[in-house]
Write a protein that holds these residues in place. Structure first.
Motif, PDB file in Angstrom:
ATOM      1  N   ALA A   3       0.852  -1.219   0.005  1.00  0.00           N
ATOM      2  CA  ALA A   3       0.050   0.101   0.070  1.00  0.00           C
ATOM      3  C   ALA A   3       0.811   1.296  -0.031  1.00  0.00           C
ATOM      4  N   SER A   4       0.419   2.180  -0.499  1.00  0.00           N
ATOM      5  CA  SER A   4       1.080   3.550  -0.643  1.00  0.00           C
ATOM      6  C   SER A   4       0.712   4.423   0.545  1.00  0.00           C
ATOM      7  N   LEU A   5       1.714   4.477   1.655  1.00  0.00           N
ATOM      8  CA  LEU A   5       1.307   5.161   2.846  1.00  0.00           C
ATOM      9  C   LEU A   5       1.672   6.417   2.756  1.00  0.00           C
ATOM     10  N   LEU A   9       3.898   7.627   8.073  1.00  0.00           N
ATOM     11  CA  LEU A   9       3.323   6.089   8.322  1.00  0.00           C
ATOM     12  C   LEU A   9       4.406   5.096   7.528  1.00  0.00           C
ATOM     13  N   GLN A  10       5.241   5.560   7.014  1.00  0.00           N
ATOM     14  CA  GLN A  10       6.044   4.678   6.189  1.00  0.00           C
ATOM     15  C   GLN A  10       6.869   3.556   7.151  1.00  0.00           C
ATOM     16  N   ASP A  37       1.430  -6.333   2.651  1.00  0.00           N
ATOM     17  CA  ASP A  37       2.723  -6.197   3.406  1.00  0.00           C
ATOM     18  C   ASP A  37       2.364  -5.010   4.353  1.00  0.00           C
ATOM     19  N   ASP A  38       1.642  -3.942   4.254  1.00  0.00           N
ATOM     20  CA  ASP A  38       1.643  -2.881   4.960  1.00  0.00           C
ATOM     21  C   ASP A  38       0.163  -2.856   5.896  1.00  0.00           C
ATOM     22  N   LEU A  39      -0.789  -3.773   5.833  1.00  0.00           N
ATOM     23  CA  LEU A  39      -1.873  -3.938   6.511  1.00  0.00           C
ATOM     24  C   LEU A  39      -2.112  -5.165   7.088  1.00  0.00           C
ATOM     25  N   GLU A  40      -2.761  -5.236   8.231  1.00  0.00           N
ATOM     26  CA  GLU A  40      -3.054  -6.509   8.826  1.00  0.00           C
ATOM     27  C   GLU A  40      -4.268  -6.380   9.424  1.00  0.00           C
ATOM     28  N   CYS A  41      -5.074  -7.441   9.256  1.00  0.00           N
ATOM     29  CA  CYS A  41      -6.305  -7.573   9.874  1.00  0.00           C
ATOM     30  C   CYS A  41      -6.348  -8.046  11.111  1.00  0.00           C
TER      31      CYS A  41
END
Length: 82
Positions: A3-5, A9-10, A37-41
């Motif tokens: 995701a582009s943060l 938030l990098q 890689d950047d998001l966790e449910c």
């Protein structure tokens, strides 16, 4: 997929919670989030009560939900245009 943060938030893995009454929608969103890689449910919930109870301890950065006023008792809170 990454995701582009925003700059601040990098390198942060964003915690995401899902609120939707439909199990198929929740499962599909969890599946999509697994590929990032950047998001966790951190959880998926079928109703507001279970979501609010979990939000107190899980502290997600993002809550994914549909805005169906009647489904969640928000009809009096949302503007009439919605």
């Amino acid at each position: 997929m990454t995701a582009s943060l925003p700059h601040g938030l990098q390198g942060v893995r964003l915690r995401v919670a899902i609120l939707d009454p439909d199990p198929a929608v929740r499962n599909s969103l969890r599946w999509l989030l697994r590929g990032t890689d950047d998001l966790e449910c951190i959880g998926d919930f079928p109703n507001v009560a279970s979501t609010l109870a979990a939000l107190r301890t899980t502290l997600p950065h993002v809550l994914i939900t549909e805005l169906t006023p009647d489904a969640y008792g928000l009809a009096g809170w949302l503007p009439q245009a919605m």
